[in-house]
Design a protein around this motif. Structure first.
Motif, short mmCIF file in Angstrom:
data_model
loop_
_atom_site.label_atom_id
_atom_site.label_comp_id
_atom_site.label_asym_id
_atom_site.label_seq_id
_atom_site.Cartn_x
_atom_site.Cartn_y
_atom_site.Cartn_z
N LEU A 75 0.82 -1.21 0.00
CA LEU A 75 0.00 0.00 0.00
C LEU A 75 0.86 1.27 0.00
O LEU A 75 0.58 2.24 -0.72
CB LEU A 75 -0.94 -0.01 1.21
N GLN A 76 1.91 1.25 0.83
CA GLN A 76 2.79 2.42 0.90
C GLN A 76 3.49 2.66 -0.44
O GLN A 76 3.63 3.79 -0.89
CB GLN A 76 3.83 2.23 2.01
N GLN A 77 3.94 1.57 -1.08
CA GLN A 77 4.59 1.71 -2.38
C GLN A 77 3.62 2.27 -3.42
O GLN A 77 3.98 3.11 -4.25
CB GLN A 77 5.12 0.34 -2.83
N ASP A 81 4.12 5.69 -5.38
CA ASP A 81 4.09 5.76 -6.85
C ASP A 81 3.08 6.80 -7.32
O ASP A 81 3.33 7.57 -8.27
CB ASP A 81 3.74 4.39 -7.43
N ARG A 82 1.92 6.84 -6.68
CA ARG A 82 0.91 7.82 -7.05
C ARG A 82 1.39 9.24 -6.79
O ARG A 82 1.20 10.13 -7.62
CB ARG A 82 -0.38 7.55 -6.24
N ARG A 87 3.53 14.37 -8.70
CA ARG A 87 4.61 15.37 -8.71
C ARG A 87 5.13 15.57 -10.13
O ARG A 87 5.42 16.71 -10.53
CB ARG A 87 5.73 14.92 -7.79
N ALA A 88 5.29 14.48 -10.87
CA ALA A 88 5.76 14.61 -12.24
C ALA A 88 4.77 15.42 -13.08
O ALA A 88 5.15 16.26 -13.90
CB ALA A 88 5.97 13.23 -12.85
N GLN A 89 3.47 15.17 -12.85
CA GLN A 89 2.45 15.92 -13.56
C GLN A 89 2.50 17.40 -13.19
O GLN A 89 2.38 18.28 -14.06
CB GLN A 89 1.08 15.34 -13.26
N VAL A 90 2.66 17.68 -11.90
CA VAL A 90 2.78 19.08 -11.46
C VAL A 90 4.00 19.73 -12.07
O VAL A 90 3.97 20.90 -12.50
CB VAL A 90 2.82 19.13 -9.92
N ASP A 91 5.13 18.99 -12.11
CA ASP A 91 6.34 19.54 -12.72
C ASP A 91 6.12 19.86 -14.20
O ASP A 91 6.58 20.90 -14.70
CB ASP A 91 7.51 18.57 -12.56
#
Length: 426
Positions: A75-77, A81-82, A87-91
Motif C-alpha cells: 500500500l505504501q509503495q 508511486d501515485r 509530482r511529475a504531472q505538477v512539474d
C-alpha cells in the motif's frame, strides 16, 4: 468407594462417587457428583482447546505479521508511486506554465522593441512633417487598404506614423489580460492559452506592420508630391525663360544606392523625403525672388510690350514694358522679393522704383504719384512700393511696369503668366 445401588424400576442407578482419604486417625471423605465430573471434564476440555489455540497462534503469528507488513508495504509503495506521478504531472504543468510565461514575456519584449523603433521613427518624421506642412505638400488623406485588427492606422498623418507608448502597452496588456482570464479548456481540440496568446501577438504584430507600411506609403506620397510640385514650378519658370537651378532634374536618375548592410530602407526613404523637401524649398525661395507676381492685381493691361504707336507723338516706338490702367493712389506691389536699386525721379519715368531680384533680373515701376520705399530697402514679394499716378512722360494715371534681364527689356507678360500658373504651388 461404595458401589451404587440398583433400581428395580429403572434398572441400575448411578450413585455419586465418594472419595475417602485416611491419614492416621484422621479420615476425610468427599462426594463427587456427576455434574461436578461433567463440569470438571468441560473445564479440562476448554483448557485443552485454549492450549491448542494458543499454540497455533504462537506458531502462525509470524506468518500473519509478515503478511500484514507486506500488505502495508504494498500500500505504501502504491501511495508513493501515485505521489511521484502527481509530482511529475505538477512539474510538467509548472514547466509548461513557465514556458508559456517566457513566451509571453518574449513577445511583450518584442512589441516594446517595435514600439520604441516606431517612436524613434516618429522623431525622425515629425520635423519633416512640419517642413512638409510649411511647404503645403501633404497629400490628401484617403482610405488605405491595410489590415489593422487591433491598432487603427487610419489616423491623421501626424498620429498615423507612430503609435504612442500607451497604445502599444495597452495592446500588450490586453493580450496578457486575455491570457490570464482564460481557463483551461475541457475540450482537448481547443487551442492552449499560449497558442491563443500567440495569436493575439500575431494580430498586434500585423497591426504594427500595417502602421509601418502606412509610414512608408505616406512618406513616399509626400516625397512624390514634393517632387511633382518642384517639377511643376521649374517647368513653368523654364517656359517663361526664367532662371532656375540648371542642375535640377538632370541628376535625378537611377535611384538611391543602398549597399548591403547599409541603413534600413526607412532611413533611406526619410533621407530622400528630406532631400525632396529641401529642393522644393530652395526652388520656392528662388521663385519668390523672381518677378512673376502681378504688380497691379485686378487692373487691366492697356498697352503691351513691343513696338507701338507712341501716345504723344503718334509715331512707332518701342514700348519696353506694359501699362496697367490704374487711377491715382492705387497700391503698386513688388512682383518679387529683392533690393531697391533706385527710388526717385527718373526722367520720362517720373517717380520710379527699380528693384534688383538677383540673377541679372530687375523690375521698374514708373509714373508713381508717391514712393513707399527708399534705395537700399529690402522688399518682399507683394510689398507696396508706391502709389500709381501720372508723373513723368504720361498721358494719364497708369502704371508702367518693366522687367529687364541684364539691362535688356523682356516681355513681363510671360513672367506674370508663369506666376499665375504656379501661384497655388508657392
Amino acid at each position: 468407594m461404595s458401589k451404587s445401588r440398583s433400581s428395580a424400576v429403572f434398572g441400575k442407578r448411578k450413585e455419586p462417587h465418594t472419595f475417602i482419604i485416611a491419614r492416621g486417625e484422621e479420615i476425610r471423605h468427599f462426594t463427587v457428583r456427576p455434574w461436578m465430573s461433567a463440569l470438571a471434564g468441560s473445564a479440562l476440555a476448554a483448557c485443552a482447546v485454549g492450549y491448542l489455540l494458543a499454540t497455533s497462534y504462537l506458531v502462525l503469528r509470524d506468518d500473519l505479521i509478515g503478511a500484514t507488513v507486506a500488505r502495508q508495504a504494498r500500500l505504501q509503495q502504491a501511495y508513493e508511486d501515485r505521489i511521484s506521478a502527481l509530482r511529475a504531472q505538477v512539474d510538467r504543468i509548472t514547466s509548461r506554465q513557465m514556458l508559456d510565461q517566457q513566451l509571453v514575456e518574449s513577445k511583450v519584449a518584442e512589441l516594446i522593441d517595435r514600439q520604441e523603433e516606431l517612436t524613434a521613427r516618429n522623431g525622425m518624421i515629425l520635423p519633416l512633417l512640419e517642413k512638409a506642412a510649411g511647404e503645403d505638400v501633404l497629400p490628401a488623406r484617403g482610405p488605405v487598404p491595410l489590415d489593422r485588427p487591433e491598432i487603427r492606422a487610419d489616423l491623421p498623418l501626424e498620429n498615423a506614423f507612430a503609435p504612442t507608448a500607451a497604445a502599444t502597452a495597452s495592446a500588450a496588456a490586453s493580450a496578457l489580460s486575455s491570457l490570464a482570464a482564460q481557463k483551461p479548456a475541457a475540450d482537448p481540440q481547443r487551442l492552449s492559452a499560449a497558442d491563443r496568446a500567440d495569436l493575439l501577438f500575431v494580430k498586434i504584430n500585423r497591426s504594427l506592420h500595417a502602421i509601418e507600411a502606412l509610414q512608408f506609403q505616406k512618406i513616399r506620397a509626400v516625397k512624390e508630391n514634393a517632387y511633382k510640385t518642384a517639377d511643376a514650378i521649374v517647368a513653368a519658370l523654364k517656359d517663361a525663360g526664367l532662371p532656375v537651378d540648371p542642375d535640377y532634374g538632370t541628376g535625378d536618375v537611377g535611384g538611391p544606392l543602398v549597399p548591403v548592410g547599409a541603413d534600413d530602407p526607412f532611413e533611406t526613404e526619410v533621407e530622400e523625403l528630406d532631400d525632396a523637401l529641401t529642393k522644393l524649398d530652395g526652388i520656392r525661395q528662388a521663385a519668390v525672388r523672381l518677378p512673376i507676381a502681378n504688380p497691379a492685381p485686378g487692373q487691366s493691361v492697356t498697352s503691351g510690350f513691343g513696338v507701338r504707336r507712341d501716345p504723344l507723338i503718334g509715331r512707332p516706338a518701342f514700348h519696353a514694358g506694359i501699362d496697367f490702367r490704374a487711377s491715382v493712389g492705387v497700391p503698386v506691389r513688388a512682383s518679387g522679393a529683392g533690393t531697391v536699386l533706385k527710388a526717385g525721379w527718373n526722367g520720362g519715368y517720373g517717380r520710379m522704383v527699380e528693384i534688383d531680384h538677383g540673377n541679372g533680373l530687375t523690375t521698374r515701376y514708373a509714373h508713381l504719384s508717391k514712393l513707399k520705399v527708399a534705395e537700399g530697402d529690402t522688399v518682399a514679394a507683394g510689398a507696396v512700393v508706391g502709389l500709381s499716378g501720372s508723373s513723368g512722360r504720361s498721358t494719364g494715371p497708369h502704371l508702367h511696369y518693366e522687367v529687364r534681364r541684364n539691362g535688356k527689356a523682356t516681355n513681363p507678360v510671360r513672367f506674370i503668366s508663369a506666376g499665375k500658373a504656379i501661384k497655388d504651388l508657392l
